[in-house]
Scaffold this active site. Structure first.
Site: not given
Ligand code: HMG
Ligand code: MG
Length: 314
Positions: A27-28, A221, A223, A254, A263
């Site tokens: 995933r990450d 966690h 990096h 990320c 990581n």
């Molecule tokens: P948004 O644009 O604000 O979404 O994004 P919304 O709620 O306004 O919805 C817009 C449209 O997206 C809608 O469709 C929803 O249905 C659709 P429409 O009605 O317009 O046709 N939608 C989705 N479709 C599929 N799956 C979903 C989904 N949600 C809404 N889940 C949102 C908000 C949260 C969805 C967006 O910002 C997003 O997907 N962000 C993910 C970012 C991400 O994955 N980042 C990496 C992971 S975090 C990380 O790596 C850190 C970590 O490792 C820890 C660390 O290292 O610190 C964990």
């Molecule tokens: Mg991470």
């Protein structure tokens, strides 16, 4: 080093007997690859990780496919992992109810919501303020718990933020407490851009304990941007932490924090824990072979020092 390619075991006091590795490479790691890895290769990666003895393998994310195109095949990937059996947990990232619906429809038994200690990262990663993202997670955690699904709460930018700089411990504790109050079973403290140092880790863990968050529910966690991930992990273990996130071969980063690199490499972690006599259940040789194979799929060498050392051929 022994003839079997393992470190000599010399235990040190004050460490847990066993550590659970939460493997995040699929995933990450893969969310940050420029190329999209074929679904079958991802499935094979997870199967090989399980065969190497990892029992918690974060499989993918049910996020918006436009935000993370590398993981847009979650619906295709997850069913391919069915055969791994009950003993391998496959957590998935879920930001909102739409993501939860997708994960539950496929039978996911462990999910992770992912919050931020800073406003800038919350906006960039989730398009929300910190409090709006907590409000977004509230029904996700409640519905998951009602369905008997285990919930992890990630907290990013716990030690520093590329846009806001130093992040005060009290700010991290507030959001960590809020995630715990939502009902998360476990927290994972993210050093998203790898700037933490061991004293900072100990100070944050102590502040969380003081605020009523027990060490037993906390994972770390790290990096490895500044080469501190292993030292930080040792500080956390000395504080009593027994859940450590790591990524096979040191894959990772990320997409919404460009200064994040890979990581902590799982092999580097296992080398240290094997040397300390701390049980992980992981076969270092099989894991290294997996990362060498994955590096071939990605077309570049693993950044893990242990993978490089163990796979070096004269
Ligand atoms: P948004 O644009 O604000 O979404 O994004 P919304 O709620 O306004 O919805 C817009 C449209 O997206 C809608 O469709 C929803 O249905 C659709 P429409 O009605 O317009 O046709 N939608 C989705 N479709 C599929 N799956 C979903 C989904 N949600 C809404 N889940 C949102 C908000 C949260 C969805 C967006 O910002 C997003 O997907 N962000 C993910 C970012 C991400 O994955 N980042 C990496 C992971 S975090 C990380 O790596 C850190 C970590 O490792 C820890 C660390 O290292 O610190 C964990
Ligand atoms: Mg991470």
């Amino acid at each position: 080093m022994t003839a079997a390619g393992l470190p000599m075991t010399v235990p040190a006091p004050g460490l847990p007997a066993r550590v659970r590795i939460h493997e995040v490479g699929a995933r990450d790691g893969l969310q940050n690859e420029k190329s999209v890895v074929p679904t079958e290769v991802k499935a094979e990666f997870v199967r090989r990780l399980a065969a190497a003895g990892l029992t918690t393998i974060e499989a993918t994310s049910f996020v918006h496919p436009k935000w993370v195109p590398q993981l847009a095949d979650a619906e295709q990937l997850f069913p391919l992992l069915d055969g791994l059996g009950e003993e391998v947990a496959l957590p998935v990232l879920v930001p909102n109810e739409r993501g939860l619906d997708r994960a539950l429809a496929l039978g996911a038994r462990r999910i992770a919501v992912f919050g931020s200690a800073t406003e800038t990262f919350a906006a960039r990663n989730l398009n929300r303020t910190v409090d709006e993202s907590l409000a977004m997670f509230e029904p996700v955690v409640a519905r998951a718990k009602a369905a008997g699904v285990h919930v992890r709460g990630y907290l990013s930018m716990c030690f520093g933020d590329p846009w806001e700089g130093a992040v005060p411990v009290a700010q991290v504790v507030r959001v960590a407490k809020a995630l715990e109050d939502l009902g998360c079973d476990e927290l994972s403290l993210g050093d998203t851009i790898g700037v933490a140092t061991p004293g900072h880790v100990t100070a944050l863990l102590a502040a969380l304990n003081e605020a009523g968050v027990p060490t037993g529910t906390i994972g770390v966690h790290f990096h490895d941007t500044y080469g501190q991930a292993l030292s930080n992990t040792l500080a956390a273990l000395q504080h009593g932490v027994t859940t450590v996130d790591a990524s096979a071969g040191g894959l990772g980063g990320c997409p919404y924090a460009k200064s994040a690199t890979g990581n902590l490499a799982t092999e580097d972690l296992v080398w240290m824990l094997d040397g300390l006599g701390v049980d992980t259940g992981v076969d270092l040789g099989a894991l290294t072979a997996t990362s060498v194979w994955m590096a071939e799929q990605l077309g570049r060498p693993s950044p893990s020092r242990t993978v490089r050392a163990l796979s070096h051929k004269e």
